[in-house]
Design a protein around this motif. Structure first.
Motif, PDB file in Angstrom:
ATOM      1  N   ARG A 156       4.075 -12.296  -3.176  1.00 54.66           N
ATOM      2  CA  ARG A 156       3.418 -11.056  -3.556  1.00 54.66           C
ATOM      3  C   ARG A 156       3.877  -9.950  -2.604  1.00 54.66           C
ATOM      4  NH1 ARG A 156      -3.202 -10.227  -3.290  1.00 54.66           N
ATOM      5  NH2 ARG A 156      -3.215  -8.136  -4.172  1.00 54.66           N
ATOM      6  N   TYR A 157       4.273  -8.823  -3.163  1.00 56.20           N
ATOM      7  CA  TYR A 157       4.707  -7.683  -2.353  1.00 56.20           C
ATOM      8  C   TYR A 157       3.912  -6.440  -2.740  1.00 56.20           C
ATOM      9  CZ  TYR A 157       8.897 -10.283  -1.015  1.00 56.20           C
ATOM     10  OH  TYR A 157       9.758 -11.217  -0.509  1.00 56.20           O
ATOM     11  N   ILE A 158       3.693  -5.580  -1.750  1.00 58.87           N
ATOM     12  CA  ILE A 158       3.165  -4.247  -2.059  1.00 58.87           C
ATOM     13  C   ILE A 158       4.311  -3.264  -1.821  1.00 58.87           C
ATOM     14  CG2 ILE A 158       2.164  -3.991   0.285  1.00 58.87           C
ATOM     15  CD1 ILE A 158       0.834  -2.313  -2.940  1.00 58.87           C
ATOM     16  N   ASN A 159       4.423  -2.313  -2.720  1.00 57.33           N
ATOM     17  CA  ASN A 159       5.531  -1.353  -2.655  1.00 57.33           C
ATOM     18  C   ASN A 159       5.001   0.062  -2.787  1.00 57.33           C
ATOM     19  OD1 ASN A 159       7.683  -3.571  -3.341  1.00 57.33           O
ATOM     20  ND2 ASN A 159       6.048  -3.677  -4.872  1.00 57.33           N
ATOM     21  N   ALA A 160       5.752   0.989  -2.223  1.00 51.90           N
ATOM     22  CA  ALA A 160       5.427   2.401  -2.403  1.00 51.90           C
ATOM     23  C   ALA A 160       6.718   3.145  -2.690  1.00 51.90           C
ATOM     24  CB  ALA A 160       4.750   2.941  -1.158  1.00 51.90           C
ATOM     25  N   PHE A 191       9.520   1.628  -0.291  1.00 47.77           N
ATOM     26  CA  PHE A 191       9.084   0.802   0.843  1.00 47.77           C
ATOM     27  C   PHE A 191       8.443  -0.451   0.279  1.00 47.77           C
ATOM     28  CE2 PHE A 191       8.330   5.334   1.869  1.00 47.77           C
ATOM     29  CZ  PHE A 191       9.388   5.497   2.743  1.00 47.77           C
ATOM     30  N   SER A 192       8.647  -1.568   0.964  1.00 48.80           N
ATOM     31  CA  SER A 192       8.148  -2.833   0.439  1.00 48.80           C
ATOM     32  C   SER A 192       7.710  -3.742   1.579  1.00 48.80           C
ATOM     33  CB  SER A 192       9.275  -3.483  -0.360  1.00 48.80           C
ATOM     34  OG  SER A 192       8.789  -4.602  -1.031  1.00 48.80           O
ATOM     35  N   LYS A 193       6.560  -4.388   1.410  1.00 47.98           N
ATOM     36  CA  LYS A 193       6.079  -5.332   2.430  1.00 47.98           C
ATOM     37  C   LYS A 193       5.511  -6.573   1.735  1.00 47.98           C
ATOM     38  CE  LYS A 193       6.192  -3.134   6.560  1.00 47.98           C
ATOM     39  NZ  LYS A 193       7.476  -2.500   6.289  1.00 47.98           N
ATOM     40  N   PRO A 194       5.857  -7.765   2.280  1.00 52.52           N
ATOM     41  CA  PRO A 194       5.273  -8.981   1.695  1.00 52.52           C
ATOM     42  C   PRO A 194       3.823  -9.145   2.138  1.00 52.52           C
ATOM     43  CG  PRO A 194       6.680  -9.546   3.545  1.00 52.52           C
ATOM     44  CD  PRO A 194       6.772  -8.050   3.384  1.00 52.52           C
ATOM     45  N   LEU A 195       3.009  -9.774   1.316  1.00 55.16           N
ATOM     46  CA  LEU A 195       1.631 -10.061   1.691  1.00 55.16           C
ATOM     47  C   LEU A 195       1.508 -11.555   1.952  1.00 55.16           C
ATOM     48  CD1 LEU A 195      -0.260  -7.871  -0.925  1.00 55.16           C
ATOM     49  CD2 LEU A 195       0.266  -7.309   1.436  1.00 55.16           C
ATOM     50  N   ASP A 196       0.495 -11.929   2.744  1.00 53.11           N
ATOM     51  CA  ASP A 196       0.386 -13.320   3.185  1.00 53.11           C
ATOM     52  C   ASP A 196      -0.263 -14.265   2.187  1.00 53.11           C
ATOM     53  OD1 ASP A 196       1.792 -13.148   5.438  1.00 53.11           O
ATOM     54  OD2 ASP A 196       0.101 -12.657   6.744  1.00 53.11           O
ATOM     55  N   ASP A 197      -0.446 -13.843   0.942  1.00 50.98           N
ATOM     56  CA  ASP A 197      -1.041 -14.748  -0.042  1.00 50.98           C
ATOM     57  C   ASP A 197      -0.155 -15.994  -0.187  1.00 50.98           C
ATOM     58  OD1 ASP A 197      -2.701 -12.596  -0.391  1.00 50.98           O
ATOM     59  OD2 ASP A 197      -2.854 -12.869  -2.559  1.00 50.98           O
ATOM     60  N   LEU A 198      -0.762 -17.154  -0.017  1.00 46.34           N
ATOM     61  CA  LEU A 198       0.041 -18.383  -0.028  1.00 46.34           C
ATOM     62  C   LEU A 198       0.420 -18.799  -1.442  1.00 46.34           C
ATOM     63  CD1 LEU A 198      -1.859 -20.386   2.710  1.00 46.34           C
ATOM     64  CD2 LEU A 198       0.324 -19.183   2.927  1.00 46.34           C
ATOM     65  N   ILE A 199      -0.554 -18.746  -2.337  1.00 42.86           N
ATOM     66  CA  ILE A 199      -0.276 -19.169  -3.712  1.00 42.86           C
ATOM     67  C   ILE A 199      -0.335 -17.928  -4.592  1.00 42.86           C
ATOM     68  CG2 ILE A 199      -0.903 -20.802  -5.541  1.00 42.86           C
ATOM     69  CD1 ILE A 199      -2.910 -21.857  -3.146  1.00 42.86           C
ATOM     70  N   CYS A 200       0.699 -17.743  -5.379  1.00 47.96           N
ATOM     71  CA  CYS A 200       0.765 -16.542  -6.204  1.00 47.96           C
ATOM     72  C   CYS A 200       1.214 -16.914  -7.596  1.00 47.96           C
ATOM     73  CB  CYS A 200       1.808 -15.618  -5.601  1.00 47.96           C
ATOM     74  SG  CYS A 200       1.120 -14.123  -5.000  1.00 47.96           S
ATOM     75  N   ASP A 201       0.674 -16.230  -8.562  1.00 49.95           N
ATOM     76  CA  ASP A 201       1.054 -16.502  -9.936  1.00 49.95           C
ATOM     77  C   ASP A 201       1.192 -15.168 -10.645  1.00 49.95           C
ATOM     78  OD1 ASP A 201       0.693 -19.052 -12.020  1.00 49.95           O
ATOM     79  OD2 ASP A 201       0.387 -17.055 -12.903  1.00 49.95           O
TER      80      ASP A 201
END
Ligand SMILES: [Zn+2]
Ligand SMILES: [Zn+2]
Length: 500
Positions: A350-354, A363-373
């Motif tokens: 999961r990434y958040i972008n601006a 700009f892009s940063k990964p988030l620490d969510d372990l399981i993503c769907d």
């Protein structure tokens, strides 16, 4: 002309006055106001006749109309401050912000102290512009259930919208739209047998209209009118038979007088003034989904596959392509930062972008969510704006992410939540039932809801209620309103010691 048509005409004039920037063009509205005043006068409604003539004179002073006004004022005599909703109540000089008789909320004109409907943007007595309702700083404490409107609800719902002092709720299984007084939950009107409504319906309020749309229809009505009936509904999708119908989400956007709906392969532009719908198509691939977002005066369109289009001069043009692969979420524009924020799912992360519409920087940063769907609901709705950034919800633990711009990058701050009350504890957060009302974050727990001050997470609480929450809650003044399995509930929170 029936009374209701006068009200309609008044709202239409208000819409033009509120939106038209060219003063010259307002001369047409001055004439319309004078005409409306004459209609009121013919009905022997001198109070409204005087008020509309005053408004006309504010835009265009003519000696003829001034003389007419003076004559009417003489006939009217001393004007009483009566309830703008027509219940007959006479307001005392030190009136409260509600009618004691019909329990509707009023706003007192700063110029003449006359009570106006919560919804009015021009004073019904002196014609002056009413200031926008003040955004109250809230403090959540001493929560109590204030009113309850019983009603069985089977399906998850879109949240109600507040229009003036009304709570307007979509009731899917009954196929109706229900308007309650925010003050006490009393029913004001209910439109039954909504045309062709069998599924998810979204609402967007673009003064003076309430637009509703689903995958089968688009329509609108004027929620400010009293006693609405089915023939007050304007069917809009009938005007665009040749195009595919709008999808039920994401959100429509408003750009001045246009309301923009995402449609299968393009956008439906609806001109609020000319009652005209235009369909603009993109060259996007068949399965892509489009998300319109208003950035100041412009409309950008993001696609699930990472394309950015721009709408303008009657067409949609390809503008940019986001780098990399994955699926992009609907975007949100945060004016304080000048950035458009959106999520992205790629390679199970999961990434958040601006994105900056001005420079094109991403700009892009990964988030620490372990399981993503990719089916996680947060990938299907825009992020929540919060303090010149956005606030995201972790997918698997009680944790919020506050994302904001640092000028040449974005920064992610983790906000862990530890909320307990007796044997109840917040273990995870359901995005679909979460809302942000600065500085609070409010969401569902089984059999109740919790709130937390994002700036000071020790200030938090859990409340229990009958009936599971079925939609995101909304906050209106010191009220929290949401739809439950057994009806619509309103909680109030008191501001102790006059704190604001
Ligand atoms: Zn009243
Ligand atoms: Zn006034």
């Amino acid at each position: 002309m029936p009374r209701k048509n006068f009200d309609k005409e008044r709202y239409l004039i208000d819409m033009h006055l509120a939106m038209e920037k060219n003063r010259e063009k307002l001369q047409v509205q001055a004439k319309r106001l004078a005409m409306l005043a004459l209609c009121y006068q013919e009905e022997k409604n001198f109070k409204d006749a005087v008020s509309e003539m005053k408004r006309s004179l504010l835009l265009n002073q003519t000696i003829k109309n001034e003389t007419v006004l003076q004559g009417w004022e003489k006939q009217l005599g001393q004007q009483e401050k009566t309830c703008p909703y027509g219940c007959g109540y006479r307001f005392p000089d030190n009136a409260l912000h509600l009618c004691q008789k019909c329990s509707r909320m009023v706003r007192l004109c700063p110029g003449c102290d006359y009570p106006n409907k919560q919804y009015d943007c021009y004073c019904r007595w002196c014609g002056g512009k009413m200031p926008a309702p003040e955004k109250r700083k809230i403090k959540i404490q001493n929560i109590v259930q204030d009113w309850f409107y019983p009603l069985p609800i089977k399906h998850l719902s879109t949240p109600p919208v507040i229009v003036g002092d009304l709570v307007i709720a979509p009731l899917m299984q009954e196929g109706s739209l229900l308007a309650l007084k925010a003050l006490n939950g009393e029913r004001v009107w209910q439109l039954e047998d909504f045309p062709g409504w069998t599924e998810h319906l979204e609402l967007i309020h673009c003064y003076p209209y309430l637009y509703f749309y689903s995958s089968k229809q688009v329509g609108r009505l004027m929620p400010g009118l009293e006693n609405l009936c089915p023939k007050d509904i304007e069917n809009i999708h009938g005007e665009i038979k040749q195009s595919p119908l709008p999808v039920s989400f994401p959100k429509a956007a408003q750009k001045e007088r246009h309301v923009v709906f995402p449609v299968n392969k393009g956008l439906l532009y609806h001109d609020m003034w000319r009652k005209k719908g235009t369909f603009l198509e993109t060259n996007t691939k068949k399965n892509d989904i489009l998300f319109p977002v208003a950035v100041g005066e412009e409309i950008f369109i993001f696609s699930r596959a990472g394309r950015i289009y721009k709408a303008g001069s009657g067409k949609i043009t390809h503008y940019s392509m986001l780098p990399g692969t994955g699926k992009w979420s609907p975007p949100v524009y945060v004016p304080g930062s000048g950035l458009v924020y959106f999520e992205r799912y790629t390679r199970r992360k999961r990434y958040i972008n601006a994105w900056s519409p001005q420079t094109g920087a991403l700009f892009s940063k990964p988030l620490d969510d372990l399981i993503c769907d990719p089916d996680d609901s947060h990938f299907h709705y825009p992020p929540n704006p919060y303090k010149s950034g956005v606030l995201l919800v972790s997918g698997h633990e009680p944790l919020l992410y506050h994302v904001r711009s640092t000028g040449n990058d974005i920064q992610v701050k983790e906000i862990p939540l530890s909320i307990t009350d007796g044997n109840r504890r917040v273990l995870n957060i359901e995005y679909l039932f979460s809302m942000v009302h600065e500085p609070y974050f409010i969401s569902k727990i089984p059999g109740g809801f919790f709130y937390v001050n994002i700036e000071n997470t020790k200030e938090n609480g859990i409340e229990v209620q009958e009936g599971e929450m079925m939609c995101k809650p909304i906050v209106f003044e010191n009220r929290l309103i949401f739809i439950c399995k057994d009806g619509i509930r309103c909680f109030t929170f008191e501001e102790r010691g006059g704190e604001k």
